[in-house]
Design an enzyme around this catalytic site. Structure first.
Site, mmCIF file in Angstrom:
data_model
loop_
_atom_site.group_PDB
_atom_site.id
_atom_site.type_symbol
_atom_site.label_atom_id
_atom_site.label_comp_id
_atom_site.label_asym_id
_atom_site.label_seq_id
_atom_site.Cartn_x
_atom_site.Cartn_y
_atom_site.Cartn_z
ATOM 1 N N LEU A 107 24.802 31.730 32.419
ATOM 2 C CA LEU A 107 24.783 30.522 32.121
ATOM 3 C C LEU A 107 23.920 29.953 32.771
ATOM 4 O O LEU A 107 23.865 30.748 34.077
ATOM 5 C CB LEU A 107 25.741 30.493 32.179
ATOM 6 N N ASP A 108 22.918 29.661 31.890
ATOM 7 C CA ASP A 108 22.165 28.920 32.869
ATOM 8 C C ASP A 108 22.443 28.062 33.304
ATOM 9 O O ASP A 108 23.795 27.251 33.760
ATOM 10 C CB ASP A 108 21.300 28.127 31.669
ATOM 11 N N ARG A 109 21.722 27.618 35.004
ATOM 12 C CA ARG A 109 22.219 26.635 35.922
ATOM 13 C C ARG A 109 22.398 25.456 35.122
ATOM 14 O O ARG A 109 23.192 24.714 35.811
ATOM 15 C CB ARG A 109 21.032 26.969 37.020
#
Length: 333
Positions: A107-109
């Site tokens: 998952l992206d930051r």
């Protein structure tokens, strides 16, 4: 047949060394040794608890017990095991988990929500490879008043720099000020895919949260919390990935074909296209009502990027991954 033995290529795949097909190629190339002897024959059975397996001179560690966790990843945390910039990682949130596990995909930051972690490389591969069609469900807030046509475009597929996205299921949740909340289900896993899809229709994603991965949901988890999957959840997850539990005799009942049948896969894509045209997002009527002020409720074979299972940068809490290093010169797999 000894119930404790397993085919060599399957053991390599289960340890996350390579996919089963890639493991077969490694065996044919003479890169694998069993108890010091090079093996090129396919289908050789080994005992992972007793036999010493080497790949390119590196000894495979004894198989750890499979572990499966669900984590609510908060925003601002990176999906990796170590971060050279010193940012907080998802592994750092696993208080009380001493065994080595890895994130399934990423998952992206700036994205929060459900993240699965495991040391089961075979399951992780199936969960993230788009050909197995395991859906991931997100709740997104998009900037602006998203029209019915734009939502339909998301459902049918939009053009990105790495190709057109596969059909998705899109549902309008509500309109809130100068923003629109939607729920979207995809089975691909391209880098920042949903955010790029929002950009493609002219409505950038403001907030993004994954609320389900296949049959697994966030449930009552709060940001930063982790819990083990239940037996029922694990069975459902493996079923969604086209796997079955082993029998009491130790035989593998996983479906023999790694790829879903052509008929089933074709029917699924055709159905997705059909649904997209007929309103997968709960009917155009609701969308029209929402547009008028209502609440509106009611790398793969093609070369596209996807997260191939266990995150490649992770070494876990016990560095070294699946390998034990023997004495002698170093070599790479």
């Amino acid at each position: 047949m000894d119930s404790q033995t397993v085919r060599l290529q399957k053991l390599l795949a289960a340890h996350g060394v390579a996919s089963r097909r890639e493991a077969e190629a490694m065996i044919r190339a003479g890169r694998v040794r069993i108890n010091g002897t090079v093996v090129r024959e396919q289908g050789v059975r080994v005992d992972g608890a007793r036999d010493v397996i080497e790949v390119d001179g590196r000894i495979l560690k004894r198989r750890e017990a499979p572990l499966y966790y669900a984590l609510y990843k908060p925003r601002g945390v990176v999906t990796t095991c170590k971060d050279p910039q010193g940012r907080q990682t998802v592994i750092g949130l696993l208080s009380g988990v001493n065994e080595r596990v890895y994130p399934v995909g990423r998952l992206d930051r700036d994205t929060e929500g459900l993240l699965l972690l495991t040391n089961d490389g075979q399951l992780a591969f199936r969960l993230t490879h788009p050909r197995f069609g395991v859906e991931k469900t997100y709740r997104a807030r998009l900037r602006g008043d998203v029209s019915a046509g734009a939502l339909k475009a998301l459902a049918e597929g939009v053009q990105l720099e790495d190709g057109v996205t596969a059909p998705a299921q899109v549902r309008l949740l509500r309109r809130e000020g100068d923003a629109t909340w939607i729920e979207i289900k995809i089975h691909e896993g391209r880098k920042r895919q949903i955010r790029r899809m929002g950009d493609a229709i002219g409505h950038p994603v403001i907030d993004l949260e994954r609320i389900a991965f296949g049959p697994i949901t966030l449930g009552k988890l709060k940001p930063g919390e982790v819990r083990p999957l239940t037996s029922a959840e694990l069975r459902a997850l493996k079923s969604a990935a086209g796997m079955k539990e082993a029998t009491a005799h130790g035989r593998d009942e996983r479906r023999q074909t790694a790829r879903p049948s052509r008929t089933a896969a074709t029917a699924k894509v055709a159905s997705a296209h059909k649904d997209a045209g007929k309103g997968v997002f709960k009917g155009l009527k609701g969308l029209r009502e929402a547009s008028n002020g209502g609440d509106g409720r009611g790398k793969s074979a093609s070369g596209k990027r996807f997260d191939s299972g266990v995150h490649g940068k992770c070494q876990g809490k016990n560095d070294g991954g699946p390998w034990s290093r023997p004495a002698g010169p170093r070599s790479r797999v």
